[in-house]
Design an enzyme around this catalytic site. Structure first.
Site, PDB file in Angstrom:
ATOM      1  N   PRO A 283       0.826  -1.219   0.000  1.00 53.20           N
ATOM      2  CG  PRO A 283      -0.710  -1.519   1.732  1.00 53.20           C
ATOM      3  CD  PRO A 283       0.570  -2.050   1.178  1.00 53.20           C
TER       4      PRO A 283
ATOM      5  CD  GLU B 203      -0.132  -5.205  10.066  1.00 53.47           C
ATOM      6  OE1 GLU B 203      -1.207  -5.830  10.180  1.00 53.47           O
ATOM      7  OE2 GLU B 203      -0.061  -4.038   9.641  1.00 53.47           O
TER       8      GLU B 203
ATOM      9  CG  ASP C  47      -4.961  -0.192 -23.495  1.00 51.96           C
ATOM     10  OD1 ASP C  47      -3.856  -0.686 -23.223  1.00 51.96           O
ATOM     11  OD2 ASP C  47      -5.925  -0.841 -23.915  1.00 51.96           O
TER      12      ASP C  47
HETATM   13  N1  JF8 Z   1      -0.113  -3.221  -4.072  1.00 51.57           N
HETATM   14  C1  JF8 Z   1      -0.820  -3.138  -3.164  1.00 51.57           C
HETATM   15  C2  JF8 Z   1      -1.781  -2.967  -2.141  1.00 51.57           C
HETATM   16  C3  JF8 Z   1      -1.990  -3.625  -0.925  1.00 51.57           C
HETATM   17  C4  JF8 Z   1      -1.207  -4.665  -0.240  1.00 51.57           C
HETATM   18  C5  JF8 Z   1      -0.056  -5.202  -0.820  1.00 51.57           C
HETATM   19  C6  JF8 Z   1       0.709  -6.135  -0.123  1.00 51.57           C
HETATM   20  C7  JF8 Z   1       0.323  -6.518   1.173  1.00 51.57           C
HETATM   21  C8  JF8 Z   1       0.871  -7.384   2.157  1.00 51.57           C
HETATM   22  C9  JF8 Z   1       0.043  -7.326   3.242  1.00 51.57           C
HETATM   23  N2  JF8 Z   1      -0.956  -6.478   3.001  1.00 51.57           N
HETATM   24  C10 JF8 Z   1      -0.814  -5.977   1.733  1.00 51.57           C
HETATM   25  C11 JF8 Z   1      -1.597  -5.045   1.041  1.00 51.57           C
HETATM   26  N3  JF8 Z   1      -3.083  -3.073  -0.348  1.00 51.57           N
HETATM   27  N4  JF8 Z   1      -3.556  -2.111  -1.152  1.00 51.57           N
HETATM   28  C12 JF8 Z   1      -2.793  -2.004  -2.248  1.00 51.57           C
HETATM   29  N5  JF8 Z   1      -2.984  -1.080  -3.265  1.00 51.57           N
END
Ligand code: JF8
Length: 241
Positions: free
Chosen positions: A87, A114, A171
């Protein structure tokens, strides 16, 4: 292109072996290898996570396990590119998809809990290009869904994957704008006719109409894309819209 994915849920990536991408894999337009991270664990419980230093909720993925996994998966490749969904990553965009599509190989690290101990990324970055990317401003449970999004966006750009390569050239975002509305038969559906210009055969008028709808939609939904357009992208007719 060779794609490797490391995850604790290998089955999560199976959808990539179906439909268009599955056919591309069968045609050797790309290869997909999915690796179970637990292969590199070293205790009876096959632990991949541990408590976070400094406290806080949840668990963090262990650096030892990830380090061994990436060492083996990337072994022998002079220039693998490691993509780590998070994220906290840089926004994944169509431009990034094109950049990734030019790579001979991509290795994806799917985090869970996490996330992955930061030292894994820091260590890998001493030996390869590492991109921490985010597919959007919302939070998922793990990286697998994000990897499927990135792999699909990249693979469709590879030569031969799409039936009609023009599709990828037209696109959304290809010209910096959102694509406009599309229509097919019937000519009238629930008293809603197809716009006359699309049935006119006047290709110049059709192109103009499509550009205008694309500009209107972009202005309405993603005005940020308009301000990001390179100078000279909009002609005087565009500006009059
Ligand atoms: N890319 C992306 C992500 C994620 C994501 C990615 C990896 C992990 C590992 C644990 N929690 C996660 C959330 N959440 N929202 C996004 N746009």
């Amino acid at each position: 292109m060779r794609i490797d994915v490391v995850t604790i849920f290998p089955d999560y990536l199976e959808p990539l072996r179906t439909a268009l991408l599955g056919r591309a894999i069968e045609r050797d337009l790309l290869s997909l290898s999915v690796h179970d991270l637990r292969k590199w664990t070293y205790d009876v419980h096959k632990a991949v996570d541990d408590s976070p230093y400094g406290g806080g909720p949840g668990m963090v993925m262990k650096p030892q396990v990830w380090g061994e996994a990436l060492d083996e998966v990337c072994a022998g490749d002079p220039a693998p590119r490691l993509v780590v969904p998070t994220p906290a990553g840089r926004p994944f965009t169509q431009a990034m998809a094109h950049e990734f599509a030019a790579e001979p190989r991509l290795v994806f690290a799917c985090g869970r809990y996490e996330g992955i101990d930061q030292r894994v990324v820091d260590d890998a970055a001493t030996r390869m290009r590492v991109d921490e990317v985010s597919i959007g401003d919302y939070v998922l449970v793990g990286g697998e869904v994000a990897v499927m999004v990135v792999v699909e966006a990249v693979a469709r750009l590879l030569p031969g994957v799409l039936g009609n390569p023009v599709s990828a050239q037209q696109d959304s975002f290809s010209d910096g704008l959102l694509e406009g509305p599309s229509y097919t038969r019937p000519e009238v559906w629930r008293d809603r006719p197809v716009p006359d210009v699309l049935r006119s055969g006047n290709h110049a008028a059709i192109a103009r109409w499509r550009r205008d709808r694309s500009l209107e939609r972009t202005f309405d939904r993603r005005p940020d894309l308009l301000t990001a357009l390179p100078d000279g992208s909009l002609d005087k007719h565009d500006r009059a819209k």
